[in-house]
Each structure stands twice: as C-alpha cells, then as structure tokens.
Design a protein around this motif. Structure first.
Motif, PDB file in Angstrom:
ATOM      1  N   ARG A  82       0.832  -1.197   0.000  1.00  0.00           N
ATOM      2  CA  ARG A  82       0.000   0.000   0.000  1.00  0.00           C
ATOM      3  C   ARG A  82       0.877   1.262   0.000  1.00  0.00           C
ATOM      4  N   VAL A  83       1.937   1.252   0.814  1.00  0.00           N
ATOM      5  CA  VAL A  83       2.845   2.400   0.863  1.00  0.00           C
ATOM      6  C   VAL A  83       3.486   2.620  -0.510  1.00  0.00           C
ATOM      7  N   LEU A  84       3.945   1.538  -1.137  1.00  0.00           N
ATOM      8  CA  LEU A  84       4.551   1.657  -2.465  1.00  0.00           C
ATOM      9  C   LEU A  84       3.528   2.178  -3.471  1.00  0.00           C
ATOM     10  N   ARG A  85       2.311   1.642  -3.427  1.00  0.00           N
ATOM     11  CA  ARG A  85       1.269   2.091  -4.351  1.00  0.00           C
ATOM     12  C   ARG A  85       0.978   3.586  -4.175  1.00  0.00           C
ATOM     13  N   MET A  86       0.783   4.016  -2.927  1.00  0.00           N
ATOM     14  CA  MET A  86       0.469   5.432  -2.675  1.00  0.00           C
ATOM     15  C   MET A  86       1.624   6.332  -3.115  1.00  0.00           C
ATOM     16  N   PHE A  87       2.852   5.871  -2.864  1.00  0.00           N
ATOM     17  CA  PHE A  87       4.040   6.614  -3.270  1.00  0.00           C
ATOM     18  C   PHE A  87       4.086   6.766  -4.784  1.00  0.00           C
ATOM     19  N   LEU A  88       3.826   5.676  -5.521  1.00  0.00           N
ATOM     20  CA  LEU A  88       3.886   5.730  -6.981  1.00  0.00           C
ATOM     21  C   LEU A  88       2.773   6.619  -7.546  1.00  0.00           C
ATOM     22  N   ILE A  89       1.593   6.563  -6.941  1.00  0.00           N
ATOM     23  CA  ILE A  89       0.495   7.439  -7.375  1.00  0.00           C
ATOM     24  C   ILE A  89       0.901   8.900  -7.156  1.00  0.00           C
ATOM     25  N   TRP A  90       1.477   9.188  -5.996  1.00  0.00           N
ATOM     26  CA  TRP A  90       1.955  10.535  -5.690  1.00  0.00           C
ATOM     27  C   TRP A  90       3.037  10.962  -6.693  1.00  0.00           C
ATOM     28  N   ALA A  91       3.956  10.044  -7.000  1.00  0.00           N
ATOM     29  CA  ALA A  91       5.038  10.349  -7.945  1.00  0.00           C
ATOM     30  C   ALA A  91       4.475  10.714  -9.317  1.00  0.00           C
ATOM     31  N   LYS A  92       3.423  10.016  -9.740  1.00  0.00           N
ATOM     32  CA  LYS A  92       2.796  10.332 -11.026  1.00  0.00           C
ATOM     33  C   LYS A  92       2.076  11.674 -10.950  1.00  0.00           C
ATOM     34  N   GLU A  93       1.330  11.892  -9.868  1.00  0.00           N
ATOM     35  CA  GLU A  93       0.576  13.142  -9.711  1.00  0.00           C
ATOM     36  C   GLU A  93       1.496  14.362  -9.644  1.00  0.00           C
ATOM     37  N   THR A  94       2.713  14.174  -9.148  1.00  0.00           N
ATOM     38  CA  THR A  94       3.649  15.297  -9.019  1.00  0.00           C
ATOM     39  C   THR A  94       4.618  15.378 -10.201  1.00  0.00           C
ATOM     40  N   GLY A  95       4.353  14.590 -11.241  1.00  0.00           N
ATOM     41  CA  GLY A  95       5.151  14.669 -12.454  1.00  0.00           C
ATOM     42  C   GLY A  95       6.515  14.007 -12.383  1.00  0.00           C
ATOM     43  N   ARG A  96       6.753  13.198 -11.357  1.00  0.00           N
ATOM     44  CA  ARG A  96       8.047  12.521 -11.230  1.00  0.00           C
ATOM     45  C   ARG A  96       8.148  11.337 -12.196  1.00  0.00           C
ATOM     46  N   ILE A  97       7.002  10.716 -12.492  1.00  0.00           N
ATOM     47  CA  ILE A  97       6.965   9.627 -13.469  1.00  0.00           C
ATOM     48  C   ILE A  97       5.778   9.864 -14.400  1.00  0.00           C
ATOM     49  N   ASP A  98       5.867   9.321 -15.616  1.00  0.00           N
ATOM     50  CA  ASP A  98       4.795   9.512 -16.601  1.00  0.00           C
ATOM     51  C   ASP A  98       3.720   8.448 -16.504  1.00  0.00           C
ATOM     52  N   LYS A  99       4.141   7.216 -16.228  1.00  0.00           N
ATOM     53  CA  LYS A  99       3.196   6.098 -16.165  1.00  0.00           C
ATOM     54  C   LYS A  99       3.274   5.455 -14.798  1.00  0.00           C
ATOM     55  N   LEU A 100       2.153   4.937 -14.359  1.00  0.00           N
ATOM     56  CA  LEU A 100       2.081   4.260 -13.065  1.00  0.00           C
ATOM     57  C   LEU A 100       2.560   2.818 -13.240  1.00  0.00           C
ATOM     58  N   PRO A 101       3.697   2.450 -12.633  1.00  0.00           N
ATOM     59  CA  PRO A 101       4.228   1.094 -12.847  1.00  0.00           C
ATOM     60  C   PRO A 101       3.624   0.054 -11.909  1.00  0.00           C
ATOM     61  N   LEU A 102       2.298  -0.037 -11.908  1.00  0.00           N
ATOM     62  CA  LEU A 102       1.643  -1.006 -11.027  1.00  0.00           C
ATOM     63  C   LEU A 102       1.017  -2.117 -11.850  1.00  0.00           C
ATOM     64  N   PRO A 103       1.249  -3.371 -11.448  1.00  0.00           N
ATOM     65  CA  PRO A 103       0.602  -4.490 -12.143  1.00  0.00           C
ATOM     66  C   PRO A 103      -0.923  -4.336 -12.112  1.00  0.00           C
ATOM     67  N   LYS A 104      -1.585  -4.874 -13.130  1.00  0.00           N
ATOM     68  CA  LYS A 104      -3.047  -4.735 -13.249  1.00  0.00           C
ATOM     69  C   LYS A 104      -3.801  -5.244 -12.022  1.00  0.00           C
ATOM     70  N   ASP A 105      -3.268  -6.280 -11.382  1.00  0.00           N
ATOM     71  CA  ASP A 105      -3.998  -6.873 -10.262  1.00  0.00           C
ATOM     72  C   ASP A 105      -3.697  -6.184  -8.921  1.00  0.00           C
ATOM     73  N   THR A 106      -3.027  -5.034  -8.947  1.00  0.00           N
ATOM     74  CA  THR A 106      -2.735  -4.312  -7.705  1.00  0.00           C
ATOM     75  C   THR A 106      -4.020  -3.690  -7.175  1.00  0.00           C
ATOM     76  N   PRO A 107      -4.422  -4.007  -5.934  1.00  0.00           N
ATOM     77  CA  PRO A 107      -5.619  -3.362  -5.393  1.00  0.00           C
ATOM     78  C   PRO A 107      -5.353  -1.869  -5.245  1.00  0.00           C
ATOM     79  N   MET A 108      -6.259  -1.039  -5.730  1.00  0.00           N
ATOM     80  CA  MET A 108      -6.014   0.399  -5.715  1.00  0.00           C
ATOM     81  C   MET A 108      -6.480   1.071  -4.433  1.00  0.00           C
ATOM     82  N   GLY A 109      -7.343   0.421  -3.666  1.00  0.00           N
ATOM     83  CA  GLY A 109      -7.706   0.948  -2.351  1.00  0.00           C
ATOM     84  C   GLY A 109      -8.386   2.297  -2.393  1.00  0.00           C
TER      85      GLY A 109
END
Length: 133
Positions: A82-109
């Motif tokens: 969950r921490v990794l997922r939230m971090f990656l979502i934040w990284a995308k929202e803040t322009g640090r990454i272009d695509k969210l590198p989460l597998p399709k089966d990752t629960p989004m919560g």
C-alpha cells in the motif's frame, strides 16, 4: 525530473509530514522504504521502475520474508504494498513519473475509489487462534 528512488521517497515522506502525518506513521513508512530500496536499489532512477519490477517485488522474498527467513505477516506485506502504491500514485501526480508502474492486479484501495472508502477489509479476516475457543 530524474530523481533516484531514495530522493523521491524522502520527498514523499516530507510531503506526508506537511500533510500532518504522525511521526510514528512516517517512521513505519520509512521502514517500508528501506525494504523497497533494498530490493530496487536506492540509487535507481525512479523513472526506470517498471511494471515487471514492481510485480517481481510483490512476489519477492524481500517483501514476503523477514531477514531470518520466516514469513512476514499478511497485514505487514499488504501495508508495504500500500505504501509503495500510494508513493507511486503521488510520484505520477507530481510529475516525477509519466506512467504508473503497477501491475493490473494491484488493489487500488481508497485513493482510487469514489467517496474515500477503504478497501482493506480483507486484511484482517482471520481471527487469531487464541480467540477461537
């Protein structure tokens, strides 16, 4: 932006601090990031973390086992994910990454659901054996 995983993780923890997260939360998230960085490499460029890498981490001993080889508890594993997922979502929202590198089966919560409902009821389904008398 070409931050390393460690730099971005520190920026994320600082962001959470400004959001009023408790020091205990920041401490435990910091521990999660130590595990994440040990797997990916602290100096790895955040932009080079891809879906297959995250998928491997989710199945790795680095996440699923303790340093002594014993299994980590399911709620602990889910929290680190969950921490990794939230971090990656934040990284995308803040322009640090272009695509969210989460597998399709990752629960989004909660962060991706309407109305802010949490989706972690499945974390605590089984009662400890001591309570089943």
């Amino acid at each position: 932006m070409n931050e390393t995983l460690h730099q971005a993780a520190q920026a994320y923890l600082e962001h959470l601090r400004t959001q009023g997260k408790k020091e205990r939360t920041l401490y435990t998230y910091g521990k999660d990031f130590e595990q994440i960085e040990a797997f990916f490499g602290a100096e790895r460029k955040l932009s080079s973390v891809l879906i297959p890498h995250v998928g491997k981490f989710f199945k790795s001993d680095a996440l699923l086992k303790l340093p002594n080889g014993r299994e980590r508890s399911a709620p602990t594993v889910e929290k680190t994910k969950r921490v990794l997922r939230m971090f990656l979502i934040w990284a995308k929202e803040t322009g640090r990454i272009d695509k969210l590198p989460l597998p399709k089966d990752t629960p989004m919560g909660r962060s991706a659901k309407k109305g802010g409902e949490r989706d972690d009821k499945h974390d605590a389904i089984e009662a400890p054996a001591a309570e089943q008398s």
